[in-house]
Design a protein around this motif. Structure first.
Motif, PDB file in Angstrom:
ATOM      1  N   ARG A 252       0.830  -1.206   0.000  1.00 28.68           N
ATOM      2  CA  ARG A 252       0.000   0.000   0.000  1.00 28.68           C
ATOM      3  C   ARG A 252       0.868   1.262   0.000  1.00 28.68           C
ATOM      4  NH1 ARG A 252      -5.365   0.176   1.256  1.00 28.68           N
ATOM      5  NH2 ARG A 252      -5.056   2.164   2.311  1.00 28.68           N
ATOM      6  N   GLU A 253       1.950   1.248   0.785  1.00 29.96           N
ATOM      7  CA  GLU A 253       2.857   2.389   0.810  1.00 29.96           C
ATOM      8  C   GLU A 253       3.561   2.551  -0.538  1.00 29.96           C
ATOM      9  OE1 GLU A 253       5.420   1.766   4.120  1.00 29.96           O
ATOM     10  OE2 GLU A 253       3.806   1.965   5.591  1.00 29.96           O
ATOM     11  N   ILE A 276       1.842  13.102   2.875  1.00 26.70           N
ATOM     12  CA  ILE A 276       1.757  13.106   4.341  1.00 26.70           C
ATOM     13  C   ILE A 276       0.311  12.948   4.792  1.00 26.70           C
ATOM     14  CG2 ILE A 276       2.105  14.525   6.408  1.00 26.70           C
ATOM     15  CD1 ILE A 276       4.567  15.712   4.955  1.00 26.70           C
ATOM     16  N   SER A 277      -0.593  13.606   4.082  1.00 24.16           N
ATOM     17  CA  SER A 277      -2.010  13.506   4.430  1.00 24.16           C
ATOM     18  C   SER A 277      -2.499  12.057   4.349  1.00 24.16           C
ATOM     19  CB  SER A 277      -2.835  14.398   3.502  1.00 24.16           C
ATOM     20  OG  SER A 277      -4.211  14.254   3.764  1.00 24.16           O
ATOM     21  N   GLU A 278      -2.114  11.363   3.279  1.00 23.65           N
ATOM     22  CA  GLU A 278      -2.553   9.968   3.115  1.00 23.65           C
ATOM     23  C   GLU A 278      -1.763   9.017   4.010  1.00 23.65           C
ATOM     24  OE1 GLU A 278      -3.391   8.408  -0.693  1.00 23.65           O
ATOM     25  OE2 GLU A 278      -3.637  10.364  -1.635  1.00 23.65           O
ATOM     26  N   PHE A 279      -0.501   9.376   4.318  1.00 22.73           N
ATOM     27  CA  PHE A 279       0.329   8.491   5.122  1.00 22.73           C
ATOM     28  C   PHE A 279      -0.126   8.464   6.583  1.00 22.73           C
ATOM     29  CE2 PHE A 279       4.207   6.877   7.117  1.00 22.73           C
ATOM     30  CZ  PHE A 279       4.537   5.853   6.236  1.00 22.73           C
ATOM     31  N   ARG A 280      -0.867   9.479   6.997  1.00 25.38           N
ATOM     32  CA  ARG A 280      -1.388   9.474   8.367  1.00 25.38           C
ATOM     33  C   ARG A 280      -2.181   8.198   8.648  1.00 25.38           C
ATOM     34  NH1 ARG A 280      -1.669  15.222   7.534  1.00 25.38           N
ATOM     35  NH2 ARG A 280      -0.759  16.347   9.317  1.00 25.38           N
ATOM     36  N   TYR A 281      -2.858   7.701   7.624  1.00 29.24           N
ATOM     37  CA  TYR A 281      -3.638   6.467   7.784  1.00 29.24           C
ATOM     38  C   TYR A 281      -2.722   5.296   8.140  1.00 29.24           C
ATOM     39  CZ  TYR A 281      -6.106   2.220   6.378  1.00 29.24           C
ATOM     40  OH  TYR A 281      -6.634   0.954   6.342  1.00 29.24           O
ATOM     41  N   HIS A 282      -1.550   5.237   7.513  1.00 27.91           N
ATOM     42  CA  HIS A 282      -0.622   4.133   7.759  1.00 27.91           C
ATOM     43  C   HIS A 282       0.020   4.253   9.136  1.00 27.91           C
ATOM     44  CE1 HIS A 282      -0.816   2.781   3.552  1.00 27.91           C
ATOM     45  NE2 HIS A 282      -0.829   4.069   3.239  1.00 27.91           N
ATOM     46  N   LEU A 283       0.232   5.481   9.615  1.00 24.35           N
ATOM     47  CA  LEU A 283       0.832   5.666  10.929  1.00 24.35           C
ATOM     48  C   LEU A 283      -0.130   5.304  12.051  1.00 24.35           C
ATOM     49  CD1 LEU A 283       2.752   9.026  10.383  1.00 24.35           C
ATOM     50  CD2 LEU A 283       3.768   6.779  10.738  1.00 24.35           C
ATOM     51  N   LYS A 288       0.584  11.606  15.930  1.00 25.23           N
ATOM     52  CA  LYS A 288       0.281  12.951  15.437  1.00 25.23           C
ATOM     53  C   LYS A 288       1.375  13.388  14.466  1.00 25.23           C
ATOM     54  CE  LYS A 288      -0.720  17.649  17.022  1.00 25.23           C
ATOM     55  NZ  LYS A 288      -0.807  18.551  18.213  1.00 25.23           N
ATOM     56  N   VAL A 289       0.971  13.973  13.344  1.00 32.95           N
ATOM     57  CA  VAL A 289       1.926  14.409  12.324  1.00 32.95           C
ATOM     58  C   VAL A 289       1.876  15.932  12.188  1.00 32.95           C
ATOM     59  CG1 VAL A 289       2.670  14.199   9.930  1.00 32.95           C
ATOM     60  CG2 VAL A 289       1.601  12.250  11.075  1.00 32.95           C
ATOM     61  N   LYS A 290       3.042  16.561  12.316  1.00 35.08           N
ATOM     62  CA  LYS A 290       3.163  18.006  12.111  1.00 35.08           C
ATOM     63  C   LYS A 290       3.989  18.250  10.855  1.00 35.08           C
ATOM     64  CE  LYS A 290       3.220  18.949  17.115  1.00 35.08           C
ATOM     65  NZ  LYS A 290       4.006  19.550  18.229  1.00 35.08           N
ATOM     66  N   LEU A 315       9.468   8.494   6.721  1.00 34.08           N
ATOM     67  CA  LEU A 315       8.176   8.234   7.359  1.00 34.08           C
ATOM     68  C   LEU A 315       7.884   6.728   7.418  1.00 34.08           C
ATOM     69  CD1 LEU A 315       6.025  11.124   5.852  1.00 34.08           C
ATOM     70  CD2 LEU A 315       6.898  10.919   8.183  1.00 34.08           C
ATOM     71  N   THR A 316       8.293   6.003   6.392  1.00 32.48           N
ATOM     72  CA  THR A 316       8.113   4.552   6.415  1.00 32.48           C
ATOM     73  C   THR A 316       8.924   3.930   7.555  1.00 32.48           C
ATOM     74  OG1 THR A 316       7.684   4.449   4.037  1.00 32.48           O
ATOM     75  CG2 THR A 316       8.433   2.426   5.100  1.00 32.48           C
ATOM     76  N   ASN A 317      10.163   4.412   7.740  1.00 33.08           N
ATOM     77  CA  ASN A 317      10.984   3.939   8.857  1.00 33.08           C
ATOM     78  C   ASN A 317      10.311   4.229  10.192  1.00 33.08           C
ATOM     79  OD1 ASN A 317      13.112   2.678   7.669  1.00 33.08           O
ATOM     80  ND2 ASN A 317      14.494   4.435   7.728  1.00 33.08           N
ATOM     81  N   THR A 318       9.712   5.416  10.297  1.00 33.18           N
ATOM     82  CA  THR A 318       9.031   5.790  11.536  1.00 33.18           C
ATOM     83  C   THR A 318       7.895   4.817  11.837  1.00 33.18           C
ATOM     84  OG1 THR A 318       9.575   8.134  11.242  1.00 33.18           O
ATOM     85  CG2 THR A 318       7.717   7.607  12.696  1.00 33.18           C
ATOM     86  N   ARG A 319       7.113   4.491  10.812  1.00 35.86           N
ATOM     87  CA  ARG A 319       5.996   3.561  11.032  1.00 35.86           C
ATOM     88  C   ARG A 319       6.499   2.187  11.449  1.00 35.86           C
ATOM     89  NH1 ARG A 319       4.176  -0.602   8.711  1.00 35.86           N
ATOM     90  NH2 ARG A 319       5.362  -0.363   6.788  1.00 35.86           N
TER      91      ARG A 319
END
Length: 407
Positions: A252-253, A276-283, A288-290, A315-319
């Motif tokens: 999906r990513e 970033i807006s769509e990646f919030r779903y994966h996180l 919280k994303v700033k 961001l993928t690493n963060t998840r």
């Protein structure tokens, strides 16, 4: 009676006026060049060219006809004609009359009264009346790119030699700006296609590994079931299930990364904001994303593609690894370049303790290679329990030249 002193003063005043007018023209040309340098999209450059040409010549109306590689008219932009008048004119010109004549010329053309010229075919219904005319071809390395059409000079007087000269000089600048914009667009398309191929290959290789792993686990489960070892079979099934879920998230990513690209009609700022807006779903809702992302980052197409991918991979690493409550993406323009920072307040790690075989798995080496490939630097700050910060710096071209000159 005219005395020698009076004559000398008159000559001096006339010379002063000529010098002042030439200085004003040079200043206007310099300002026009700076304005053109700010634009990168082909459509924006073309509109800026026609607007500036109208201002430089003092024309009421201006138009720009652009040619394709076969010499046919492919675009026609105007300045000074409002939308209502433009709509009432109807279809764009097809390259006949004075317009077509200019596309075949290599030198400017000035006409005091357009209707008297043998090539004039009049105007279509709804077209504003026009009298005086100045046409200037735009050529790049001897090849016709298009033509500028200027009509009805302010004040009602015809266009003069000074008008012709300043527009001719500007047309040389315009030709270079248009060519640069076209090359930028081509580079961007090539960079995006190359990146799409890379992402697709990564998805393919990743899925192949996952399927191979699941196949091995399935064979082990079958053997455990044959041996009536249900506990071991359950453990392997749990591992298979978790691997499948992880593969699903990564696919999906990958699809999101393929869909989110920079291009001629989408800026890096827009692409990052959408991703970033769509990646919030994966996180997940617990993270919280700033974000702080400027509209204009003054990067070339290759740099834009690499910055987008570095942010995506960070961001993928963060998840995958951080278990963070807050993630921040901050991009800021510094004195000597652009600074990109992706940070989180997650569990962190010790960068010095990462084994070489784990380094690519974390994506750090790939991100470093991406940054260095476009002249940038890459740093990671992290410690166990204190989060992680990825920092990328892309220097301005002028800063790079300055450092080279000093060395």
């Amino acid at each position: 009676m005219t005395t020698p002193d009076t004559t000398d003063r008159g000559d001096a005043e006339q010379l002063s006026q000529i010098v002042s007018r030439q200085n004003a023209q040079l200043k206007a040309l310099n300002e026009a060049n700076l304005l053109l340098a700010e634009e990168r999209l082909v459509s924006s450059v073309l509109q800026r060219v026609v607007d500036i040409s109208r201002e430089l010549s003092g024309a009421r109306y201006a138009a720009l006809g652009m040619l394709d590689e076969t010499g046919q008219l492919k675009a026609f932009l105007t300045s000074g004609i409002d939308e209502r008048a433009r709509a009432s004119i109807g279809e764009l010109p097809s390259g006949k009359g004075l317009l077509g004549a200019m596309l075949e010329r290599t030198e400017p053309l000035r006409i005091d009264k357009m209707s008297d010229h043998p090539k004039s075919e009049g105007f279509p219904p709804g077209h504003p009346d026009m009298t005086s005319f100045l046409g200037v071809p735009i050529r790049y390395k001897g090849r016709a790119v298009g033509s500028l059409y200027l009509t009805d000079k302010d004040g009602g007087s015809p266009f003069d030699q000074d008008d012709e000269e300043i527009v001719r000089l500007f047309s040389n600048q315009a030709a270079v700006a248009i060519q640069n914009a076209l090359l930028n667009e081509q580079i961007q398309v090539l960079a995006v296609e190359t990146e799409r191929t890379r992402i697709s290959r990564e998805m393919h290789d990743g899925l192949a590994q996952v399927l191979g792993y699941i196949n091995t686990k399935a064979q082990a489960v079958e053997q455990f079931m044959t041996n009536k070892d249900l506990d071991a079979a359950k453990d392997h099934l749990k591992e298979m299930s978790e691997t499948a879920r992880q593969a699903y998230r990564e696919v999906r990513e990958g699809i999101l990364a393929l869909r989110t690209q920079v291009g001629p009609d989408r800026s890096l700022s827009d692409a990052l904001t959408e991703f970033i807006s769509e990646f919030r779903y994966h996180l997940g809702s617990s993270t919280k994303v700033k974000q702080t992302i400027p509209d204009n980052m003054n990067l070339n197409p290759l740099q834009e593609v690499q910055i987008l991918r570095i942010v995506q991979e960070s961001l993928t690493n963060t998840r995958k690894h951080a278990q963070a409550a807050t993630v921040s993406v901050v991009i800021s323009q510094q004195n000597e370049g652009l600074l990109v920072e992706v940070s989180d307040d997650g569990r962190g790690f010790n960068p010095m303790a990462v084994k070489r075989e784990e380094w690519p798995h974390l994506g750090l080496q790939t991100m470093q290679e991406r940054a260095e490939a476009v002249g940038g630097t890459f740093e990671v700050e992290s410690a166990r329990g204190k989060g992680t910060k990825v920092r990328v710096f892309i220097p301005n071209p002028t800063s790079v030249r300055s450092r080279r000159d000093d060395s």
